[in-house]
Design a protein around this motif. Structure first.
Motif, short mmCIF file in Angstrom:
data_model
loop_
_atom_site.label_atom_id
_atom_site.label_comp_id
_atom_site.label_asym_id
_atom_site.label_seq_id
_atom_site.Cartn_x
_atom_site.Cartn_y
_atom_site.Cartn_z
N MET A 138 0.85 -1.19 0.00
CA MET A 138 0.00 0.00 0.00
C MET A 138 0.89 1.24 0.00
N TRP A 139 1.07 2.00 -1.07
CA TRP A 139 0.55 1.79 -2.41
C TRP A 139 1.70 1.98 -3.38
N SER A 170 1.86 -10.16 -2.12
CA SER A 170 1.51 -8.89 -1.50
C SER A 170 1.98 -8.89 -0.05
N HIS A 175 -3.71 -6.91 -4.05
CA HIS A 175 -3.51 -5.97 -5.16
C HIS A 175 -3.65 -6.78 -6.44
N GLN A 209 -0.71 -0.73 -13.74
CA GLN A 209 -1.58 -0.10 -12.75
C GLN A 209 -2.14 -1.19 -11.86
N CYS A 210 -2.29 -0.91 -10.57
CA CYS A 210 -2.97 -1.85 -9.70
C CYS A 210 -4.42 -1.92 -10.14
N GLU A 212 -6.95 -3.74 -8.57
CA GLU A 212 -7.87 -4.25 -7.55
C GLU A 212 -7.90 -3.20 -6.45
N TYR A 213 -9.09 -2.74 -6.10
CA TYR A 213 -9.17 -1.67 -5.10
C TYR A 213 -8.49 -2.11 -3.81
N CYS A 214 -7.52 -1.31 -3.35
CA CYS A 214 -6.70 -1.73 -2.22
C CYS A 214 -6.56 -0.64 -1.18
N GLN A 217 -5.44 5.09 -1.75
CA GLN A 217 -4.56 5.52 -2.83
C GLN A 217 -4.38 4.44 -3.90
N HIS A 218 -5.36 3.59 -4.05
CA HIS A 218 -5.33 2.56 -5.10
C HIS A 218 -5.06 3.19 -6.48
N MET A 221 -1.35 3.91 -7.59
CA MET A 221 -0.46 2.75 -7.44
C MET A 221 -0.13 2.26 -8.85
#
Ligand code: CUA
Length: 340
Positions: A138-139, A170, A175, A209-210, A212-214, A217-218, A221
């Motif tokens: 994160m993140w 992770s 993520h 790009q990430c 998956e909502y994590c 600040q997804h 990321m």
């Protein structure tokens, strides 16, 4: 009011059109502009499905319009038929139900199912000479090259035209690793090592790009994959595995600030006493294209702004505010810029 009228729709549409044309000309992150074999297979599958189901949609719309606009059947008062529907009409109706409801879906979806299964087998990880470990955090992204003992962040260097094996995991929440021009998405799960791969056909920079909502600040990321020609990649490895230079007299103050201000409690710099890994390894921070995982271009002003108040730029990130004097801040920035 005047401005509103001045910006009539052609005036407003022009920049959008230019932008769309520009995006077409240089796509950084589009799965429909593949730049590697896996992404090409996925993109082709997408187009085949798009064409097939567009055909089905057109057919359904035509049949709906026919049903809506054709003249209502004149029901014969035939005593042999139920509810006034003729035997012929019932036959046509049942043919439509079997044809449109059973035969057509099977005829359309079965070949697509078989094709998509073949596509997914072609996406299996091939034998690869190089391995890169990527840890979602994160993140930001921790990037390790185990064969060469190089540790970096938010940038993945690979040789062009060769498959590269990825070991994804992770350190905190789930993520998802996604470089749309090189492959599909792959989840990064805490405690699980997932094997994946990417390959770029040509040298270039491919944004990831990430997916998956994590957390808050997804969206910030991001990372880049930098594919290099073989000789440039070998040169890159040689450069990255050399012993790190001792700070010169000009940068001694910046190095002192790094340790006295507490940076070393979270960050590592190879060949120095800084060994923590809460934040990104800073051994090569000066050569990165961006700061804070794709949030800002890496330049002196942004680096100074980031070091002073990261919470203003990426609220919720683990990096706290620093309270350095202007001279100390400039010395620290100058020192970090030498980390290449
Ligand atoms: Cu990491 Cu979304």
């Amino acid at each position: 009011m005047f401005l509103d009228r001045a910006h009539s729709w052609p005036v407003r549409a022009l920049p959008i059109g230019i932008c769309m044309f520009g995006c077409r000309a240089e796509p950084h992150q589009s799965a429909l502009h593949p730049a590697g074999p896996a992404a090409e297979a996925i993109s082709l599958l997408w187009w085949v499905m798009f064409v097939a189901f567009s055909g089905v949609l057109v057919l359904v719309v035509i049949l709906t319009l026919v049903a809506v606009f054709r003249a209502a059947p004149t029901y014969a008062t035939d005593e042999n038929s139920d509810e006034g529907v003729s035997a012929r009409e019932r036959k046509i109706g049942s043919r439509f139900i079997i044809g449109g409801g059973v035969v057509l879906p099977i005829a359309v979806t079965t070949p697509l199912l078989v094709y998509s299964l073949f596509t997914s087998t072609s996406l299996r990880t091939p034998q690869a000479e190089h391995t890169v470990e990527v840890v979602g955090r994160m993140w930001w992204w921790e990037v390790r090259y185990p064969e060469h003992k190089i540790i970096d962040a938010n940038e993945i260097y690979i040789p062009a035209n060769r498959p590269v094996r990825l070991e994804l995991t992770s350190a905190d929440v789930i993520h998802s690793f996604w470089v749309p021009r090189l492959h599909g998405k792959r989840d990064m799960i805490p405690g699980v090592k997932t094997i994946f791969w990417i390959q770029a056909d040509r040298p270039g920079i491919y944004r990831g790009q990430c997916a998956e909502y994590c957390g808050t600040q997804h969206a910030k990321m991001a990372f880049v994959v930098i594919a290099l020609a073989d000789e440039d990649f070998d040169q890159w490895i040689r450069q990255r595995t050399q012993a790190r230079p001792v700070p010169t007299a000009d940068h001694r103050r910046g190095s002192d600030v790094f340790f006295s201000a507490g940076c070393a409690q979270c960050h590592a710099i190879r060949d120095t006493p800084a060994k923590a890994n809460i934040g990104p390894d800073l051994t090569f921070v000066g050569s990165r294209h961006t700061l804070a995982a794709g949030t800002l271009p890496n330049n002196r002003g942004n680096l100074a702004g980031w070091l002073s108040n990261p919470q203003a730029l990426k609220p919720g990130c683990k990096m706290p505010r620093t309270y350095l004097s202007p001279d100390d801040l400039l010395a620290l920035v100058a020192y970090l810029e030498t980390m290449k």
